[in-house]
Each structure stands twice: as structure tokens, then as C-alpha cells.
Design an enzyme around this catalytic site. Structure first.
Site, short mmCIF file in Angstrom:
data_model
loop_
_atom_site.label_atom_id
_atom_site.label_comp_id
_atom_site.label_asym_id
_atom_site.label_seq_id
_atom_site.Cartn_x
_atom_site.Cartn_y
_atom_site.Cartn_z
CG HIS A 38 -0.15 -0.10 2.52
ND1 HIS A 38 0.56 0.95 3.06
CD2 HIS A 38 0.04 -1.15 3.37
CE1 HIS A 38 1.14 0.57 4.18
NE2 HIS A 38 0.85 -0.71 4.39
CG ASP A 328 5.86 -3.79 5.51
OD1 ASP A 328 4.83 -4.43 5.80
OD2 ASP A 328 6.57 -3.22 6.36
#
Length: 443
Positions: A38, A328
Site C-alpha cells: 500500500h 511490506d
């Protein structure tokens, strides 16, 4: 007549029909999987003494963990870059996807939280939602006052966040926590934690903010400080006089090493309870995602070239582009699985906002074998993978990666097993033997 013919061809290519195959010499592109993080967000939480608590974050609806306007723009920009690479346009590197959205060619899956869902929407606006992309009002979006010109809404699919073992590396999985507890008891992790360089950083931070953390929660501090430097840098340094760039970098270095240990990356093989702890951690973290990806590629190959008549062949034959909009740790899971975690974005040891890794499935039209190409954002890194010698690598290598990381049972069941696989097999065998004995004497 020529004008009508030209329009017919252009319309067919725009909506996905009759697009010429994408070739690089004898190689033909068949499918793309892309995993991205994101965009920029507010902290998901912070330490108790932090002057910037939840009410300090008002963008994106306000509160913890929300995508910022900057994060939305980062994915808008990434979507435009991906369009330039894969969508059928004049400037495209690969004229692979139709210039106008065709639901048969792509599937977007997001983890079930706001920042990944909005990131996916922002990315699709960059890829298919601009006014000059060729979409038609009244066909691709409403021809109505108030509707943004060119905006084509594209479905974003999701599943329950806590049980999403593919996209959410922090899903509910007791086995992962059990393995991590074992890892922390290993000599390597204990020696690292007790070393002067590490203990001095943790002890200093504890005394400064009057709070302690488990290793798995240590990320809260560097994560919050990273974001606060973007939005409140001057105030941060005034209110937290202990904050310096040097000390922050020391905190980040400790956190990066924790991150590697959590993914089973040790300097030496750690064996406990007859298990390779590093491999077992990697199985529950990277295994579900890598096997989901490889299973889809295998189905595509079987349906297209293997003569399969499976019920989903009609869907898989049309599918070209599959997205995982995630975190991540999800991007990192791919890099670690492929043995190229060193490509994680610097300065941190993990992928930063809107970082993406793609796995492209290619077919060799001469030897009729399957190959893959891996990219970190837009740099080809296939040659860095063990067993690969160039930009294209035999699909067998990727299949072996997935096979090595495949859990012994479906992941939702395997996550409940908090013992070694060997003892688990023994216990299952014992149950069957006991059942057989009971059944024998009941006859």
C-alpha cells in the site's frame, strides 16, 4: 471501407479481443502476478509516550493506519507505470492487456483493510481510470453529470483479514507464533539480543520512553518515527529531544534484524525439535502466497497447452493479470522465498510504500516449455535467483520453490499444529493404530 475496418480492429484490441501475443524473440508473455505494498499511511499504533497519538492523524478518514493523499498518489503513479508496461497503448513496453478495462483479463485481490483496498482503487485509476484512456461514457462508466470523466470502477476482491494467510503475514496462526518463540530460544537470536550493540539500543529506548516491547512488537517505534519525520519532523525533534538521526538509524537496524529472524533468515541453520526453524517459519509466511501464485500458473499452462478440461479453464484462459494489494511483509515474503531479500528497498530492510514485485509467466514457442521473469518494481532480477542464469528462468525453479515451502496440510489447518511435523505425524499414526485396535476388539 478502410476506415470501418480500422475502427473494428482498434475496438477489438481496446476491449481485449484479438490482441496480438506479446513476444520477446521466441518468448511469449502469458500471465503476470504482481504483489505491491500500500501507499503512504498514518501509523497503525505508537508508543505510549509519543506526542503524536491517534488524534494527530486526520487524513484518509482519520485515525490509525489510513492511506494518505500522498499514498493515493503513489499508487496512481504506479498504476500509470504499469499501464505503460502492460496495457495496449502506443507507448507500452508490452501490449499485453486491452487499452480499456476487460473484466476477463484481470483480478485484483486486496487484504481486508482500508489502506490496501484504497491503494488498489488508486492504482486502478492510474491504470484504467483516466479521461484520455479510450473508455466510453455510457459503456464503461455512466454518462452522467457528477461522474468523474474516464473513471471506470474496477472490482477489488477481499477476504477476512485475520484468516488471510496469503496476503496478511500477521494472520491468526498459532504455529507461526510457536515457531517464533522457539526461534527466540535459539543461541543465535539470544546471543544477538544480548550483544552490547543491540541491548544498548533497546535499553536506551526503554529508559527514554518508559516502555518495554517484545521483539515482535519492536517495529512499532521505528514505524511511528519514520512517518512522523514525514509529517511532523520539526515538532518531533522539539518534543522528543532524545530523537536524533543516528539513534533512529540504530533503532531501525535492530528492527531490520528482527524482521529477518521472523522470516527464518539466520546466519546458520537453527535446528530445534528436529525441525529447521528457518524453513518452518518461511513455510507459514511465504508458502501460502507462493503456492497460490504457482498453482494459478500451472492451471493456466495446463488449460492452454496441457489439454485440461477443468471447469475453471474458461476463466483461467482469459486471465492475464492478477494483483495482490497488500503490505511490506507480503512483498518481502516473495523476495525471501526467492532468496533475493537483499533487494528489499534501502534504507530500510523492507519494502517501502507502493513497492511492487512481479512474477511474469512466459512460454517458449520453440521448446514449448514454461519460464518466468521476476521484477523488483521495474528492474529484472531473475538472474539473482539461485538456479537461474538470465532474465528468463525455467518454471521448474519456481515450482520447486513453492514445493519446498508448501505446508504439510492446508494452511488453515497447519496453523493449528503447534508441534514438530514429525511428532505430529507420529501422533496421527498413533490415533489410527488405536482406532484400528478398538475396531478389532469390537468385532
Amino acid at each position: 471501407m478502410f476506415r470501418v475496418l480500422f475502427f473494428t480492429i482498434a475496438w477489438s484490441w481496446a476491449y481485449g479481443a484479438n490482441i496480438p501475443p506479446v513476444r520477446d524473440g521466441v518468448m511469449e508473455l502469458k500471465m503476470v502476478h504482481i504483489v505491491w505494498r500500500h501507499g503512504d499511511r498514518s501509523p497503525t499504533t505508537t508508543f505510549k509516550a509519543d506526542p503524536f497519538q491517534e488524534d494527530a492523524w486526520t487524513f484518509g478518514g482519520g485515525g490509525w493506519g489510513q492511506l494518505s493523499p500522498m499514498g493515493m498518489y503513489q499508487h496512481l503513479a504506479l498504476g500509470k507505470k504499469l499501464r505503460n508496461r502492460y496495457v495496449y497503448t502506443v507507448n507500452s513496453t508490452y501490449n499485453f492487456l486491452p487499452s480499456v478495462y476487460d473484466q476477463k483479463t484481470m483480478y485484483v485481490r486486496s487484504t481486508g483493510i482500508n489502506r490496501t483496498l484504497v491503494s488498489a482503487t488508486s492504482n486502478m485509476i492510474g491504470m484504467y481510470g483516466q479521461d484520455d484512456y479510450g473508455s466510453t461514457a455510457g459503456t464503461d462508466y455512466p454518462d452522467a453529470k457528477g461522474w468523474p470523466r474516464g473513471f471506470v470502477p474496477i472490482p477489488i476482491h477481499t477476504v477476512d483479514y485475520d484468516s488471510d494467510h496469503i496476503g496478511n503475514m500477521d494472520s491468526n496462526c498459532p504455529r507461526r507464533e510457536w515457531l517464533w518463540n522457539l526461534a527466540q530460544q535459539s543461541d543465535e537470536v539470544k546471543n544477538w539480543r544480548n550483544s552490547a550493540a543491540v541491548s544498548s539500543v533497546i535499553d536506551k529506548l526503554t529508559s527514554l520512553v518508559n516502555e518495554t516491547w517484545s521483539l515482535e512488537d519492536f517495529w512499532i517505534v521505528p514505524d511511528a518515527l519514520f512517518i512522523e519525520q514525514i509529517y511532523y519532523n520539526e515538532t518531533l525533534r522539539k518534543k522528543n529531544l532524545w530523537f536524533t538521526d543516528d539513534f533512529y538509524n540504530q533503532i531501525v537496524a535492530v528492527n531490520d534484524q528482527i524482521y529477518m529472524y521472523e522470516y527464518g533468515i539466520f546466519n546458520n541453520t537453527v535446528t530445534m525439535q528436529n525441525m529447521n526453524i528457518g524453513l518452518e517459519l518461511l513455510k507459514v509466511r511465504s508458502g501460502p502466497l507462493m503456492n497460490d501464485m504457482v498453482d494459478r500458473i500451472n492451471r493456466k499452462s495446463a488449460c492452454t497447452y496441457g489439454g485440461s478440461k477443468a471447469d475453471d479453464c474458461n476463466w483461467i484462459n482469459g486471465l492475464k493479470y492478477f494483483v495482490y494489494s497488500a503490505h511490506d511483509e507480503t512483498v518481502y515474503a516473495v523476495l525471501v522465498a526467492l532468496g533475493i531479500e537483499r533487494f528489499a528497498i534501502i534504507p530500510h530492510g523492507y519494502p517501502l510504500y507502493s513497492a511492487a514485485v512481479s512474477v511474469e509467466y512466459w512460454r517458449n514457442t520453440t521448446d514449448n516449455n514454461d519460464y518466468f521473469k521476476a521484477r523488483d518494481d521495474f528492474s529484472v532480477m531473475t538472474s539473482e535467483i539461485e538456479g537461474c542464469g538470465g532474465d528468463y528462468c525455467s518454471m521448474d525453479v519456481l515450482i520447486q520453490v513453492a514445493k519446498r515451502l508448501k505446508t504439510d496440510q492446508p494452511i488453515d489447518q497447519w496453523c493449528l499444529v503447534t508441534e514438530s511435523s514429525s511428532s505430529h505425524s507420529i501422533s496421527i499414526s498413533f490415533v489410527f493404530i488405536l482406532a484400528a485396535i478398538i475396531n478389532y476388539f469390537s468385532l
